[in-house]
Design an enzyme around this catalytic site. Structure first.
Site, PDB file in Angstrom:
ATOM      1  N   HIS A  43      30.003  26.566  56.480  1.00 21.41           N
ATOM      2  CA  HIS A  43      31.378  26.618  55.841  1.00 21.41           C
ATOM      3  C   HIS A  43      32.013  27.794  56.204  1.00 21.41           C
ATOM      4  O   HIS A  43      32.184  28.719  55.656  1.00 21.41           O
ATOM      5  CB  HIS A  43      31.108  26.376  54.319  1.00 21.41           C
ATOM      6  CG  HIS A  43      32.370  26.159  53.500  1.00 21.41           C
ATOM      7  ND1 HIS A  43      32.116  25.699  52.103  1.00 21.41           N
ATOM      8  CD2 HIS A  43      33.494  26.583  53.518  1.00 21.41           C
ATOM      9  CE1 HIS A  43      33.483  25.522  51.881  1.00 21.41           C
ATOM     10  NE2 HIS A  43      34.416  26.287  52.446  1.00 21.41           N
ATOM     11  N   GLU A  70      31.948  22.225  56.801  1.00 21.23           N
ATOM     12  CA  GLU A  70      32.579  22.252  55.437  1.00 21.23           C
ATOM     13  C   GLU A  70      33.949  23.052  55.369  1.00 21.23           C
ATOM     14  O   GLU A  70      33.908  24.265  56.172  1.00 21.23           O
ATOM     15  CB  GLU A  70      31.943  22.501  54.368  1.00 21.23           C
ATOM     16  CG  GLU A  70      30.449  21.771  53.992  1.00 21.23           C
ATOM     17  CD  GLU A  70      29.701  22.238  52.942  1.00 21.23           C
ATOM     18  OE1 GLU A  70      28.984  21.566  52.313  1.00 21.23           O
ATOM     19  OE2 GLU A  70      30.041  23.438  52.590  1.00 21.23           O
ATOM     20  N   HIS A 190      25.833  22.131  46.116  1.00 22.05           N
ATOM     21  CA  HIS A 190      26.085  23.201  45.083  1.00 22.05           C
ATOM     22  C   HIS A 190      25.077  23.525  43.731  1.00 22.05           C
ATOM     23  O   HIS A 190      25.056  22.907  42.832  1.00 22.05           O
ATOM     24  CB  HIS A 190      27.510  23.128  44.341  1.00 22.05           C
ATOM     25  CG  HIS A 190      28.057  24.611  44.500  1.00 22.05           C
ATOM     26  ND1 HIS A 190      28.844  25.067  45.136  1.00 22.05           N
ATOM     27  CD2 HIS A 190      27.959  25.503  43.290  1.00 22.05           C
ATOM     28  CE1 HIS A 190      29.261  26.349  44.720  1.00 22.05           C
ATOM     29  NE2 HIS A 190      28.792  26.583  43.549  1.00 22.05           N
TER      30      HIS A 190
END
EC number: 2.6.99.2
Length: 238
Positions: A43, A70, A190
């Protein structure tokens, strides 16, 4: 089968803390695959505080499992993804200064924006997943925008898991069912860890992928990276 994609941002954070190349991000990615990971997730953020844009290019050359990038689809990120063409791009609406992702897309408000972005990535042959809260309307909006998958934001589930896991999972079951009925693949991520992962998988057995970074790397400090990856895989296969 639910794939385990290891998010290696934390490895880059440790590397960048002292400069140099220790730990070696590329070696860690290869070792994660060798130890059983079925995907590698990164990410990158505009300030490159952990993953650098060059890391993405370097990883593309060596990752042999699924490569997932991401990020917030703006400017340099869009160019990065279009150049690299990872297996999957996950669109996340994180603010520039956010420590970590903290909410999913409002796929209704941002419908036209997402539709255009998703269309462009899909034309490049990239599977597109949209990060959403476990709300049926947001899942429906992602489908309408043309997404291939949704990634359910699981921080609320993880926060409530220990106090009332039945209540914590309820809206995720509903959102996942909506996604499945719309023909969307389902990812999750997450704050997933060794305590809450198996319950999520059992209640959403058709889950395609989980991406896990922070908790997995924390566990690896105690159990070692190879053993930790095997522990997470075991939770997905129970």
């Amino acid at each position: 089968m639910t794939r385990l994609s290891v998010n290696i941002n934390k490895i880059a954070t440790i590397r960048n803390a002292r400069g140099g190349n220790n730990p070696d991000l590329l070696k860690v990615a290869l070792d994660c695959e060798r130890f059983g990971a079925e995907g590698i997730t990164i990410h990158p953020r505009p300030d490159e505080r952990h993953i650098r844009y060059q890391d993405a290019y370097d990883l593309k050359k060596i990752v042999t499992t699924e490569f997932n990038i991401e990020g917030n689809p703006e400017g340099e990120f869009i160019a990065l993804v279009e150049n690299i063409k990872p297996d999957q791009v996950t669109l996340v609406p994180d603010a520039v200064n956010a420590i970590t992702s903290n909410a999913g897309w409002d796929t209704i408000t941002h419908q036209s924006f997402l539709t255009e972005i998703i269309s462009n990535f899909k034309k490049a042959g990239i599977r597109v997943s949209v990060f959403v809260d476990p709300v049926t309307a947001m899942v429906e909006g992602a489908a309408k925008a043309g997404a291939d998958r949704v990634e359910l934001y699981t921080e609320p589930y993880a926060t409530s898991f220990h106090s009332n896991k039945e209540a914590a999972i309820k809206e995720y079951i509903e959102a996942a069912a909506a996604a499945k009925s719309l023909g969307l693949g389902i990812n999750a991520g997450h704050d997933l860890d060794l305590f809450n992962l198996n319950y999520l998988k059992k209640n959403i057995p058709f889950l395609d992928e989980v991406s896990i970074g922070h908790a997995l790397i924390c566990d690896a400090l105690y159990y070692g990276l190879e053993n930790t990856i095997q522990l997470y895989l075991r939770e997905l296969k129970k």
